[in-house]
Every structure is written in structure tokens, then in C-alpha cells.
Scaffold this motif. Sequence first.
Motif, short mmCIF file in Angstrom:
data_model
loop_
_atom_site.label_atom_id
_atom_site.label_comp_id
_atom_site.label_asym_id
_atom_site.label_seq_id
_atom_site.Cartn_x
_atom_site.Cartn_y
_atom_site.Cartn_z
N ASP A 104 0.86 -1.19 0.00
CA ASP A 104 0.00 0.00 0.00
C ASP A 104 0.89 1.24 0.00
O ASP A 104 2.13 1.13 0.04
N LEU A 105 0.29 2.40 -0.06
CA LEU A 105 1.06 3.64 -0.16
C LEU A 105 1.91 3.86 1.09
O LEU A 105 3.06 4.30 0.98
N ASP A 106 1.38 3.53 2.25
CA ASP A 106 2.16 3.67 3.48
C ASP A 106 3.45 2.85 3.41
O ASP A 106 4.51 3.33 3.78
N ARG A 107 3.34 1.62 2.94
CA ARG A 107 4.53 0.77 2.86
C ARG A 107 5.51 1.29 1.82
O ARG A 107 6.72 1.31 2.05
N LEU A 108 5.00 1.68 0.66
CA LEU A 108 5.90 2.18 -0.39
C LEU A 108 6.68 3.41 0.07
O LEU A 108 7.87 3.54 -0.21
N LEU A 109 5.99 4.29 0.79
CA LEU A 109 6.66 5.51 1.25
C LEU A 109 7.40 5.31 2.56
O LEU A 109 8.33 6.05 2.86
N GLY A 110 7.02 4.31 3.32
CA GLY A 110 7.66 4.05 4.61
C GLY A 110 8.90 3.20 4.46
O GLY A 110 10.02 3.70 4.39
N GLU A 111 8.68 1.91 4.35
CA GLU A 111 9.84 1.01 4.24
C GLU A 111 10.34 0.88 2.81
O GLU A 111 11.44 0.37 2.59
N GLY A 112 9.57 1.33 1.87
CA GLY A 112 10.00 1.32 0.47
C GLY A 112 9.54 0.07 -0.27
O GLY A 112 9.05 -0.88 0.33
N PRO A 113 9.69 0.10 -1.59
CA PRO A 113 9.29 -1.06 -2.39
C PRO A 113 10.23 -2.24 -2.14
O PRO A 113 11.42 -2.05 -1.93
N ARG A 114 9.68 -3.43 -2.15
CA ARG A 114 10.48 -4.64 -1.97
C ARG A 114 10.69 -5.29 -3.34
O ARG A 114 9.72 -5.66 -4.00
N PHE A 115 11.94 -5.42 -3.70
CA PHE A 115 12.30 -6.11 -4.93
C PHE A 115 13.03 -7.39 -4.57
O PHE A 115 13.79 -7.41 -3.60
N PRO A 116 12.80 -8.45 -5.32
CA PRO A 116 13.49 -9.71 -5.01
C PRO A 116 14.98 -9.64 -5.35
O PRO A 116 15.43 -8.73 -6.05
#
Length: 185
Positions: free
Chosen positions: A161-173
Motif C-alpha cells: 500500500d502507499l504507506d509501505r511504499l513511502l515508509g519502508e519502500g518497495p520490496r524487490f526480489p
Amino acid sequence: MIARLFRRSSARSQAVMTLHGRINDASRAPGLYTRLGVPDSVEGRFECLTLHVVLVLRRLHQLPPPAADVAQDLVNSVFLQLDASLREMGVGDFGVPKRMKKLGAAFYGRAEGCDVALDGGDEAALALALARNVIGVEGAEAGRGLARYVRAADASLAGADLDRLLGEGPRFPAPEAFAEPEVRP
């Protein structure tokens, strides 16, 4: 949290800069270059950055407001970085707009191609497009590992969600997990 974040433009600007930095870091993962065939060159790094930004933008466009504003701010930030990079490489003031126009066309072309292939579930088309555009060779075979990486990254981002993208950032494998096994003689 989101509403408070977007009340002040400086907080939003900082959040987008942090997101942009995390995408830059992901696009520079050594495994992309050493195991998945992305050339370690100016062009290869542009293609890899574009690919990662496009994946995050796909997710942002699926989220409710204010995600669309964040997406636009992210695109603006990326193109400001590209402009600055061209100037650092010695491109003159008259040459920058021409180059930026070409980079913009390439960026949006890559985004459209990636969206079509991912939305259609067409891994062969995705591998072919990635081989041609990112790796710089013809034939889907060269892009198979990178296509698997992109599909896994897209799936991982689908849960953000937007909170996660802006908080901890996107997760890439980890890119290495998608490389073809090395054949030893």
C-alpha cells in the motif's frame, strides 16, 4: 498517516525523494548486471532504472488517492535526475532538451510495453521486450531470467500500500534468484 504526510509539500517531497532513492538502489543491484545480463553501461543503468520506476508506477496507479500525485512526483523526480545526469556528463544546455525528449519517449515506451506484457501474462513477450530494450540483444532467450525477476517484483509490489511504499519502500526480489544456472565445463 497519509493525510498528515500530504498536508505539507516539503514532507511529501522528502517522501518522494526517499522513494526515488530506494528505487535507484534497487536498480543498481549487482545481480542485475552480473547474473541477469543487463549491461553495466550508461544505457543499461537507464534501462534498469526505468524498469524499476515503471514497476513502482504500476502499483501506484492501482492505489487510491493520493497515490496518483505521488506517481507524478516520482516521474518528475526521475526526470530531474536524468536532466542533472546529462549535464554532469557534459551535455550542453542546447543538447539537454533533445536528449530528454528521447529519454522520455523511451521511458514511456518501455512503460507501455511492460504494462501490456504483464497485464496479459505474456512472459514470452516480456522476455523479448526486456532482451531487446534492457539487455540490448535480440531473442527472448536472453531476457528469460530478467522477465522472471520482473514478474516476481510486480507480484511483490502488488501487496504494497502507499504507506509501505513511502515508509519502508518497495520490496524487490534478489536478482540472483532468477538467473539461469551457470554451466561449468
